[in-house]
Design a protein around this motif. Structure first.
Motif, PDB file in Angstrom:
ATOM      1  N   MET A   1       0.848  -1.177   0.000  1.00 10.78           N
ATOM      2  CA  MET A   1       0.000   0.000   0.000  1.00 10.78           C
ATOM      3  C   MET A   1       0.898   1.246   0.000  1.00 10.78           C
ATOM      4  SD  MET A   1      -3.108   0.873   2.517  1.00 10.78           S
ATOM      5  CE  MET A   1      -2.567   1.893   3.838  1.00 10.78           C
ATOM      6  N   ALA A   2       0.719   2.091  -0.978  1.00  9.04           N
ATOM      7  CA  ALA A   2       1.522   3.312  -1.084  1.00  9.04           C
ATOM      8  C   ALA A   2       1.044   4.338  -0.075  1.00  9.04           C
ATOM      9  CB  ALA A   2       1.422   3.878  -2.494  1.00  9.04           C
ATOM     10  N   SER A   3       1.996   4.996   0.558  1.00  9.32           N
ATOM     11  CA  SER A   3       1.612   6.020   1.527  1.00  9.32           C
ATOM     12  C   SER A   3       1.415   7.341   0.796  1.00  9.32           C
ATOM     13  CB  SER A   3       2.687   6.162   2.605  1.00  9.32           C
ATOM     14  OG  SER A   3       3.897   6.563   2.039  1.00  9.32           O
ATOM     15  N   SER A   4       0.550   8.165   1.347  1.00  6.99           N
ATOM     16  CA  SER A   4       0.260   9.470   0.758  1.00  6.99           C
ATOM     17  C   SER A   4       1.436  10.408   0.998  1.00  6.99           C
ATOM     18  CB  SER A   4      -0.999  10.050   1.393  1.00  6.99           C
ATOM     19  OG  SER A   4      -1.151  11.398   1.022  1.00  6.99           O
ATOM     20  N   THR A   5       1.746  11.221   0.003  1.00  2.21           N
ATOM     21  CA  THR A   5       2.810  12.211   0.183  1.00  2.21           C
ATOM     22  C   THR A   5       2.233  13.566   0.573  1.00  2.21           C
ATOM     23  OG1 THR A   5       2.793  12.745  -2.174  1.00  2.21           O
ATOM     24  CG2 THR A   5       4.379  11.070  -1.440  1.00  2.21           C
ATOM     25  N   THR A   6       0.914  13.662   0.671  1.00  3.33           N
ATOM     26  CA  THR A   6       0.295  14.940   1.022  1.00  3.33           C
ATOM     27  C   THR A   6      -0.079  15.022   2.500  1.00  3.33           C
ATOM     28  OG1 THR A   6      -1.891  14.119   0.404  1.00  3.33           O
ATOM     29  CG2 THR A   6      -0.622  15.275  -1.293  1.00  3.33           C
ATOM     30  N   GLU A   7      -0.087  13.895   3.191  1.00  4.12           N
ATOM     31  CA  GLU A   7      -0.442  13.895   4.613  1.00  4.12           C
ATOM     32  C   GLU A   7       0.801  14.170   5.457  1.00  4.12           C
ATOM     33  OE1 GLU A   7      -3.536  13.572   5.948  1.00  4.12           O
ATOM     34  OE2 GLU A   7      -4.198  13.642   3.866  1.00  4.12           O
ATOM     35  N   PRO A   8       0.694  15.006   6.474  1.00  2.00           N
ATOM     36  CA  PRO A   8       1.840  15.270   7.347  1.00  2.00           C
ATOM     37  C   PRO A   8       2.313  13.995   8.040  1.00  2.00           C
ATOM     38  CG  PRO A   8       0.063  16.822   7.785  1.00  2.00           C
ATOM     39  CD  PRO A   8      -0.480  15.770   6.860  1.00  2.00           C
ATOM     40  N   ARG A   9       3.622  13.869   8.200  1.00  4.24           N
ATOM     41  CA  ARG A   9       4.212  12.740   8.908  1.00  4.24           C
ATOM     42  C   ARG A   9       5.141  13.270   9.983  1.00  4.24           C
ATOM     43  NH1 ARG A   9       6.629   8.142   5.448  1.00  4.24           N
ATOM     44  NH2 ARG A   9       7.250   7.559   7.532  1.00  4.24           N
ATOM     45  N   ILE A  21      14.001  12.454   5.149  1.00  9.49           N
ATOM     46  CA  ILE A  21      12.868  12.783   4.279  1.00  9.49           C
ATOM     47  C   ILE A  21      12.211  11.458   3.907  1.00  9.49           C
ATOM     48  CG2 ILE A  21      12.170  13.793   2.073  1.00  9.49           C
ATOM     49  CD1 ILE A  21      14.772  15.511   2.264  1.00  9.49           C
ATOM     50  N   PRO A  22      10.915  11.311   4.143  1.00  6.74           N
ATOM     51  CA  PRO A  22      10.253  10.042   3.842  1.00  6.74           C
ATOM     52  C   PRO A  22      10.469   9.601   2.388  1.00  6.74           C
ATOM     53  CG  PRO A  22       8.805  11.455   5.126  1.00  6.74           C
ATOM     54  CD  PRO A  22       9.987  12.288   4.732  1.00  6.74           C
ATOM     55  N   LYS A  23      10.602   8.299   2.198  1.00  3.12           N
ATOM     56  CA  LYS A  23      10.908   7.714   0.896  1.00  3.12           C
ATOM     57  C   LYS A  23       9.942   8.177  -0.196  1.00  3.12           C
ATOM     58  CE  LYS A  23      11.610   3.355  -1.500  1.00  3.12           C
ATOM     59  NZ  LYS A  23      11.556   1.903  -1.407  1.00  3.12           N
ATOM     60  N   GLY A  24       8.657   8.204   0.095  1.00  5.31           N
ATOM     61  CA  GLY A  24       7.666   8.617  -0.901  1.00  5.31           C
ATOM     62  C   GLY A  24       7.918  10.032  -1.415  1.00  5.31           C
ATOM     63  N   LYS A  28       9.056  11.087  -5.139  1.00  6.64           N
ATOM     64  CA  LYS A  28       8.189  12.009  -5.863  1.00  6.64           C
ATOM     65  C   LYS A  28       8.963  13.211  -6.394  1.00  6.64           C
ATOM     66  CE  LYS A  28       3.984  14.776  -5.395  1.00  6.64           C
ATOM     67  NZ  LYS A  28       2.825  15.047  -4.536  1.00  6.64           N
ATOM     68  N   PHE A  29       9.908  13.730  -5.595  1.00 10.29           N
ATOM     69  CA  PHE A  29      10.625  14.942  -5.967  1.00 10.29           C
ATOM     70  C   PHE A  29      12.018  14.666  -6.524  1.00 10.29           C
ATOM     71  CE2 PHE A  29       7.280  16.448  -3.205  1.00 10.29           C
ATOM     72  CZ  PHE A  29       6.814  17.526  -3.915  1.00 10.29           C
ATOM     73  N   GLY A  30      12.342  13.397  -6.730  1.00 12.13           N
ATOM     74  CA  GLY A  30      13.619  13.053  -7.355  1.00 12.13           C
ATOM     75  C   GLY A  30      14.831  13.396  -6.523  1.00 12.13           C
ATOM     76  N   ILE A  31      14.725  13.261  -5.210  1.00  9.38           N
ATOM     77  CA  ILE A  31      15.853  13.546  -4.324  1.00  9.38           C
ATOM     78  C   ILE A  31      16.685  12.273  -4.208  1.00  9.38           C
ATOM     79  CG2 ILE A  31      16.556  14.192  -1.992  1.00  9.38           C
ATOM     80  CD1 ILE A  31      13.865  15.745  -1.819  1.00  9.38           C
TER      81      ILE A  31
END
Length: 98
Positions: A1-9, A21-24, A28-31
């Motif tokens: 299950m993919a985690s949301s990148t828009t929810e605060p962690r 920085i969380p993996k997702g 997403k941002f190519g870091i």
């Protein structure tokens, strides 16, 4: 299950001030890891942005002779980092009087 990148962690900050920085978000941002990010304050918030790679910056102003604002900022930050490193090395270097 993919985690949301828009929810605060909640991310822990180490004694050295390091946070992961969380993996997702990295994906997403190519870091890349290891890699570099810009960190700055804006409107009372801490902002983290990926530093564009030279490949991403190549050609952003094709045909123009002046550098792009992003590339100029990267160069400024690198020069400031070099200056701080040189100052630190000078402070740590034994003086000739000793």
């Amino acid at each position: 299950m993919a985690s949301s990148t828009t929810e605060p962690r909640v991310v822990r900050v180490s004694q050295k001030g390091q946070a992961t920085i969380p993996k997702g978000l990295r994906e997403k941002f190519g870091i890349e890891t290891p890699g570099e990010v810009f960190v700055y304050e804006e409107q009372g918030r801490i902002i983290i942005e990926p530093v564009p790679s030279p490949d991403e910056l190549h050609g952003i102003h094709a045909g123009e002779r002046e550098r792009g604002a992003v590339l100029e900022r990267v160069h400024e930050m690198k020069e400031e980092e070099k200056r701080r490193d040189t100052e630190r090395a000078d402070r740590l270097r034994p003086s000739e009087d000793e």
